[in-house]
Design an enzyme around this catalytic site. Structure first.
Site, PDB file in Angstrom:
ATOM      1  N   HIS A  26     -66.386 -13.901  19.578  1.00  0.00           N
ATOM      2  CA  HIS A  26     -67.684 -13.481  19.040  1.00  0.00           C
ATOM      3  C   HIS A  26     -67.857 -11.981  19.224  1.00  0.00           C
ATOM      4  O   HIS A  26     -66.938 -11.282  19.676  1.00  0.00           O
ATOM      5  CB  HIS A  26     -68.828 -14.291  19.655  1.00  0.00           C
ATOM      6  CG  HIS A  26     -68.902 -14.197  21.162  1.00  0.00           C
ATOM      7  ND1 HIS A  26     -69.070 -13.016  21.820  1.00  0.00           N
ATOM      8  CD2 HIS A  26     -68.804 -15.150  22.125  1.00  0.00           C
ATOM      9  CE1 HIS A  26     -69.106 -13.225  23.114  1.00  0.00           C
ATOM     10  NE2 HIS A  26     -68.931 -14.525  23.336  1.00  0.00           N
ATOM     11  N   HIS A  37     -66.741 -10.189  22.538  1.00  0.00           N
ATOM     12  CA  HIS A  37     -65.296  -9.945  22.669  1.00  0.00           C
ATOM     13  C   HIS A  37     -64.891  -8.781  21.756  1.00  0.00           C
ATOM     14  O   HIS A  37     -64.090  -7.927  22.132  1.00  0.00           O
ATOM     15  CB  HIS A  37     -64.489 -11.183  22.264  1.00  0.00           C
ATOM     16  CG  HIS A  37     -64.891 -12.437  22.976  1.00  0.00           C
ATOM     17  ND1 HIS A  37     -65.327 -13.552  22.320  1.00  0.00           N
ATOM     18  CD2 HIS A  37     -64.919 -12.733  24.295  1.00  0.00           C
ATOM     19  CE1 HIS A  37     -65.613 -14.503  23.205  1.00  0.00           C
ATOM     20  NE2 HIS A  37     -65.382 -14.024  24.410  1.00  0.00           N
ATOM     21  N   CYS A  56     -69.843 -24.361  41.392  1.00  0.00           N
ATOM     22  CA  CYS A  56     -70.358 -24.471  40.021  1.00  0.00           C
ATOM     23  C   CYS A  56     -69.183 -24.796  39.112  1.00  0.00           C
ATOM     24  O   CYS A  56     -68.224 -24.022  39.028  1.00  0.00           O
ATOM     25  CB  CYS A  56     -71.038 -23.179  39.566  1.00  0.00           C
ATOM     26  SG  CYS A  56     -71.433 -23.248  37.806  1.00  0.00           S
ATOM     27  N   CYS A  93     -68.599 -22.205  36.278  1.00  0.00           N
ATOM     28  CA  CYS A  93     -67.959 -20.950  36.693  1.00  0.00           C
ATOM     29  C   CYS A  93     -66.602 -21.184  37.337  1.00  0.00           C
ATOM     30  O   CYS A  93     -65.850 -20.250  37.543  1.00  0.00           O
ATOM     31  CB  CYS A  93     -68.793 -20.201  37.717  1.00  0.00           C
ATOM     32  SG  CYS A  93     -70.399 -19.730  37.147  1.00  0.00           S
ATOM     33  N   CYS A 143     -76.905 -21.933  40.052  1.00  0.00           N
ATOM     34  CA  CYS A 143     -75.914 -20.945  39.634  1.00  0.00           C
ATOM     35  C   CYS A 143     -76.613 -19.875  38.783  1.00  0.00           C
ATOM     36  O   CYS A 143     -77.304 -20.214  37.821  1.00  0.00           O
ATOM     37  CB  CYS A 143     -74.821 -21.631  38.818  1.00  0.00           C
ATOM     38  SG  CYS A 143     -73.876 -20.458  37.836  1.00  0.00           S
ATOM     39  N   HIS A 178     -75.341 -20.196  35.028  1.00  0.00           N
ATOM     40  CA  HIS A 178     -75.549 -21.414  34.237  1.00  0.00           C
ATOM     41  C   HIS A 178     -76.910 -22.056  34.452  1.00  0.00           C
ATOM     42  O   HIS A 178     -77.280 -22.977  33.742  1.00  0.00           O
ATOM     43  CB  HIS A 178     -74.457 -22.443  34.560  1.00  0.00           C
ATOM     44  CG  HIS A 178     -73.111 -22.019  34.071  1.00  0.00           C
ATOM     45  ND1 HIS A 178     -72.253 -21.245  34.821  1.00  0.00           N
ATOM     46  CD2 HIS A 178     -72.493 -22.229  32.894  1.00  0.00           C
ATOM     47  CE1 HIS A 178     -71.161 -21.019  34.133  1.00  0.00           C
ATOM     48  NE2 HIS A 178     -71.272 -21.594  32.964  1.00  0.00           N
ATOM     49  N   LYS A 237     -79.601 -14.210  25.638  1.00  0.00           N
ATOM     50  CA  LYS A 237     -78.149 -14.397  25.646  1.00  0.00           C
ATOM     51  C   LYS A 237     -77.722 -15.057  24.342  1.00  0.00           C
ATOM     52  O   LYS A 237     -78.467 -15.855  23.783  1.00  0.00           O
ATOM     53  CB  LYS A 237     -77.768 -15.320  26.808  1.00  0.00           C
ATOM     54  CG  LYS A 237     -77.234 -14.590  28.009  1.00  0.00           C
ATOM     55  CD  LYS A 237     -76.535 -15.562  28.955  1.00  0.00           C
ATOM     56  CE  LYS A 237     -75.585 -14.834  29.880  1.00  0.00           C
ATOM     57  NZ  LYS A 237     -74.852 -15.691  30.763  1.00  0.00           N
ATOM     58  N   LYS A 276     -74.891 -20.908  21.487  1.00  0.00           N
ATOM     59  CA  LYS A 276     -74.459 -21.753  20.383  1.00  0.00           C
ATOM     60  C   LYS A 276     -75.597 -22.659  19.938  1.00  0.00           C
ATOM     61  O   LYS A 276     -75.863 -22.814  18.761  1.00  0.00           O
ATOM     62  CB  LYS A 276     -73.260 -22.594  20.834  1.00  0.00           C
ATOM     63  CG  LYS A 276     -72.231 -22.709  19.756  1.00  0.00           C
ATOM     64  CD  LYS A 276     -71.025 -23.401  20.281  1.00  0.00           C
ATOM     65  CE  LYS A 276     -70.085 -23.627  19.106  1.00  0.00           C
ATOM     66  NZ  LYS A 276     -68.925 -24.394  19.465  1.00  0.00           N
TER      67      LYS A 276
HETATM   68  N1  MSP Z   1     -61.147 -14.882  31.207  1.00  0.00           N
HETATM   69  C1  MSP Z   1     -62.120 -14.072  31.844  1.00  0.00           C
HETATM   70  C2  MSP Z   1     -61.615 -12.671  32.027  1.00  0.00           C
HETATM   71  C3  MSP Z   1     -60.342 -12.562  32.834  1.00  0.00           C
HETATM   72  S1  MSP Z   1     -59.786 -10.927  32.896  1.00  0.00           S
HETATM   73  C4  MSP Z   1     -58.588 -10.958  34.016  1.00  0.00           C
HETATM   74  C5  MSP Z   1     -63.377 -14.030  30.993  1.00  0.00           C
HETATM   75  N2  MSP Z   1     -63.254 -14.313  29.705  1.00  0.00           N
HETATM   76  S2  MSP Z   1     -64.440 -14.313  28.633  1.00  0.00           S
HETATM   77  O1  MSP Z   1     -63.892 -14.855  27.418  1.00  0.00           O
HETATM   78  O2  MSP Z   1     -65.587 -14.961  29.156  1.00  0.00           O
HETATM   79  O3  MSP Z   1     -64.734 -12.832  28.343  1.00  0.00           O
HETATM   80  C6  MSP Z   1     -65.688 -12.101  29.064  1.00  0.00           C
HETATM   81  C7  MSP Z   1     -65.754 -10.738  28.447  1.00  0.00           C
HETATM   82  O4  MSP Z   1     -66.083 -10.839  27.040  1.00  0.00           O
HETATM   83  C8  MSP Z   1     -66.821  -9.826  28.996  1.00  0.00           C
HETATM   84  O5  MSP Z   1     -66.458  -9.216  30.213  1.00  0.00           O
HETATM   85  C9  MSP Z   1     -66.942  -8.848  27.842  1.00  0.00           C
HETATM   86  O6  MSP Z   1     -65.819  -8.034  27.806  1.00  0.00           O
HETATM   87  C10 MSP Z   1     -66.918  -9.783  26.658  1.00  0.00           C
HETATM   88  N3  MSP Z   1     -68.235 -10.311  26.374  1.00  0.00           N
HETATM   89  C11 MSP Z   1     -68.578 -11.634  26.292  1.00  0.00           C
HETATM   90  N4  MSP Z   1     -69.895 -11.720  25.929  1.00  0.00           N
HETATM   91  C12 MSP Z   1     -70.420 -10.499  25.802  1.00  0.00           C
HETATM   92  C13 MSP Z   1     -71.660  -9.995  25.354  1.00  0.00           C
HETATM   93  N5  MSP Z   1     -72.666 -10.768  25.010  1.00  0.00           N
HETATM   94  N6  MSP Z   1     -71.793  -8.654  25.253  1.00  0.00           N
HETATM   95  C14 MSP Z   1     -70.764  -7.800  25.532  1.00  0.00           C
HETATM   96  N7  MSP Z   1     -69.583  -8.240  25.930  1.00  0.00           N
HETATM   97  C15 MSP Z   1     -69.413  -9.564  26.247  1.00  0.00           C
HETATM   98  O7  MSP Z   1     -64.409 -13.713  31.543  1.00  0.00           O
END
Ligand code: MSP
Length: 634
Positions: free
Chosen positions: A19, A22, A127, A130, A144, A147, A296, A299
């Site tokens: 999304h 990412h 949790c 998490c 948590c 969550h 936030k 979905k």
């Molecule tokens: N798999 C772990 C990371 C391991 S790194 C060794 C993880 N994955 S995640 O898919 O949840 O990705 C989290 C990251 O996605 C956040 O740190 C950020 O980079 C990005 N984002 C997810 N949602 C976001 C927003 N709503 N806004 C900005 N970035 C966000 O955690």
């Protein structure tokens, strides 16, 4: 110090499709990578996917797939997305790669041999969402913080990493390296956390609870905790410990993450590195969250924003520009499609697009498209424009390494606006009428094109396609990535070079007046998340009666059921932790009858029973009074 840079994104979980969050982090990493290339640095840019752990197993089970099949599919969604967003990564790592697994085991063994991993008993608040234990202090109203669910009490024998041993070292390291964690607010957050005693980190999961992970090299009954596995990707991708990429790039490592994963990166990772015996990364760059309608992304509320939906409507460069211009790195930002349209129409179509097309049109009209020489001496207005060019270049070079992308872009827009004003004030169309003013006209239009070239080069990291188009129209064939900010030739214009007229770089997007703006925005964002009643009615839901139930050997989660829905079905359900086999027999449940059968633990499952879960607990969805077996649910 060599001019080198190693940039990483988090490796994303494969439990959901990519999304806008990412996309943001990965585009920021891409901008940095392209910027450092422009600065003449040798760079390495890594992204990838995080594929082990409970969450992934649960997501796979929900799709009725084996974990491996499932992670292959979702990882591919990420891998396919990045080229569409012009992401220039050098490597894509998956934690299921055999090379990565070897490095994780190597580091575990090394830390174990050094005495920093021990076996112990742990009881605490866990949790499930998490996948980690929480200390009472970390819970908010007993729940948590991520969550908003109550954790479960869990007790287990496990392996622990002696993280506490490195607490003082870490505090000292952060204090003596002020830009280790930045912006400052996140450094302060970590230091505040470190004011309390640091606990050791549980780094294993017993295989009878979770076997989708990397086996501990010193105990094959356990797999590695997903964070201890995932963080190591940053060095396994470089071939740690002996690979040449590791020695070349690791000393220049910069991680990019959002605030949600600050603690693992700011505390677990540096202490793991210290225990493994190499130098910590250079910078941990932490940004805020994109929120939708001030909340936030969710979905269930239909507010998940998919990058390609926006790119399809507004174009890739407008999307990239918007993300980098709108968010102040480190703070949260609110995403709205209205704001994107606003930026597109005003900054891109009006300011940049107009400047570029009017500049080229005048050179085509007055000089048949040949770049004129600077034949007149400079006057005050010319000097002011040159001054603006220098100021913008300087601001740009200092702000981007500090991650203040919005300031770097604002400065480029000052140059764009200054150049538009310069055109209005020098009025080339008036000069063109007077043959005696030819030298002045040449100089003015040369200056205008030179400013356009500077803009094209400086926007290259942010909008590579637009920069490429601009360079081409200006008569230069170099790819933006081949240019160098420290090379004077980058800024020079060769008189006589042929320029051509351009179509609008950014067509304006009309905001439909008859519909309220918000509705337009929501529709495009959410459309894909709705299903029609016809689609829903394709799901054959029926009331079933559980006739038999037995646990599946080797699985703590799965139970095999015989369900009567008018005919007998065998169903494998992931509810063994919440219901014993005995209490299931005789219950009515709701069964999805037309789900494609799948094999789970070698049992063919012919349907799925409905249950609700809130991250912590799970409950069967049942009719609230007895109905005839086989009754349709609609
Ligand atoms: N798999 C772990 C990371 C391991 S790194 C060794 C993880 N994955 S995640 O898919 O949840 O990705 C989290 C990251 O996605 C956040 O740190 C950020 O980079 C990005 N984002 C997810 N949602 C976001 C927003 N709503 N806004 C900005 N970035 C966000 O955690």
């Amino acid at each position: 110090m060599e001019k080198r840079c190693y940039i990483t994104t988090p490796i994303y979980y494969v439990n959901a499709a990519p999304h806008i969050g990412h996309a943001y982090t990965t585009i920021v990493a891409d901008v940095l990578n392209r910027f450092y290339k422009l600065m003449g640095y040798e760079t390495f840019f890594l992204t990838g996917t995080d594929e082990h752990g409970d969450k992934i197993v649960q997501a796979a089970a929900q799709e009725g797939m084996e974990p491996k099949e499932y992670v292959d599919r979702i990882s591919q969604l990420f891998r396919d997305l990045w080229p569409k967003l012009n992401i220039s990564n050098d490597y894509f790592i998956r934690t299921t790669d055999p090379e990565h697994k070897k490095v994780v085991q190597y580091i575990l063994q090394k830390v174990y041999d050094a005495g920093d991993i021990y076996f112990g008993n742990y009881k605490g608040y866990y949790c499930v969402g998490c996948e980690r234990f929480y200390t009472p202090r970390e819970l908010v109203d007993g729940k948590c913080p991520d969550h908003d669910t109550e954790p479960v009490i869990r007790e287990e024998e496990n392996y622990f990493f002696r993280m506490s041993k490195y607490q003082d070292w870490l505090i000292n390291y952060i204090e003596t390296h002020p830009d280790f964690i930045r912006p400052e607010r996140y450094k302060n957050e970590i230091l505040a956390f470190l004011r309390e005693p640091l606990e050791d980190l549980c780094i294993s999961r017993p295989k009878d609870r979770l076997n989708w992970g990397i086996t501990l090299p010193f105990d094959e009954n356990y797999v590695t905790y997903v964070w201890f596995d995932a963080l190591i990707n940053y060095v396994s991708a470089l071939g740690y410990p002996d690979g040449p990429l590791f020695s070349t790039f690791w000393p220049y490592a910069q991680h990019l993450i959002a605030k949600d994963i600050l603690k693992p990166h700011g505390i677990y990772w540096p202490t793991m590195i210290k225990a493994a015996g190499f130098e910590p990364y250079r910078h941990l760059n932490v940004h805020g969250y994109w929120k939708i309608e001030e909340g936030k992304m969710s979905k269930s509320r239909g507010t998940v924003v998919r990058p390609l939906d926006l790119v399809d409507i507004y174009g890739l460069d407008a999307f990239r520009y918007f993300l980098l211009r709108e968010m102040v790195f480190g703070l949260d930002a609110n995403f709205s499609e209205d704001a994107l349209v606003q930026r597109l129409n005003s900054d891109l179509a009006n300011d940049l697009g107009n400047l570029f097309s009017r500049s080229l049109a005048m050179v085509v009209k007055y000089f048949k498209g040949n770049i004129p020489p600077r034949s007149d001496s400079f006057d005050e207005k010319d000097n002011a424009l040159s001054q603006q060019v220098e100021t913008t270049k300087e601001t740009y070079r200092t702000e981007i390494p500090q991650l203040r992308f919005h300031k770097a872009l604002a400065s480029v827009w000052e140059l764009i606006n200054h150049t538009n004003k310069y055109i209005d004030q020098t009025a080339p169309w008036v000069l063109a009428k007077d043959p005696k003013k030819k030298a002045r006209l040449e100089t003015v239009l040369h200056n205008v094109l030179a400013a356009n070239k500077v803009v094209a080069v400086l926007i290259a990291p942010f909008m590579p396609d637009t920069a490429g188009k601009m360079m081409e129209k200006l008569g230069y064939s170099k790819e933006p990535l081949e240019l160098r900010l420290d090379d004077d030739a980058t800024w020079e214009l060769t008189p006589g070079t042929q320029v051509t007229k351009a179509k609008a770089l950014f067509p304006r997007v009309e905001v439909k007046k008859e519909k309220p703006k918000k509705e337009v925005a929501e529709k495009t964002v959410e459309e894909k998340d709705y299903i029609t009643i016809d689609e829903f009615s394709k799901i054959d839901l029926r009331v079933g009666l559980i006739k038999e139930a037995e646990n599946i050997p080797g699985s703590k989660k799965l139970v095999k059921l015989k369900v009567d829905v008018g005919e007998e079905r065998t169903v494998v359900a992931g509810i063994a932790k919440n219901y014993s086999a005995d209490e299931l027999v005789g219950r009515q449940v709701i069964l999805v009858c037309n789900l494609k059968p799948v094999k789970l633990m070698n049992v063919k499952s012919e349907g799925m029973i409905l249950a609700a879960h809130d991250g912590g607990d799970l409950a069967l969805v049942v009719p609230d009074r007895k109905l005839k077996v086989g009754a349709k649910v609609s």
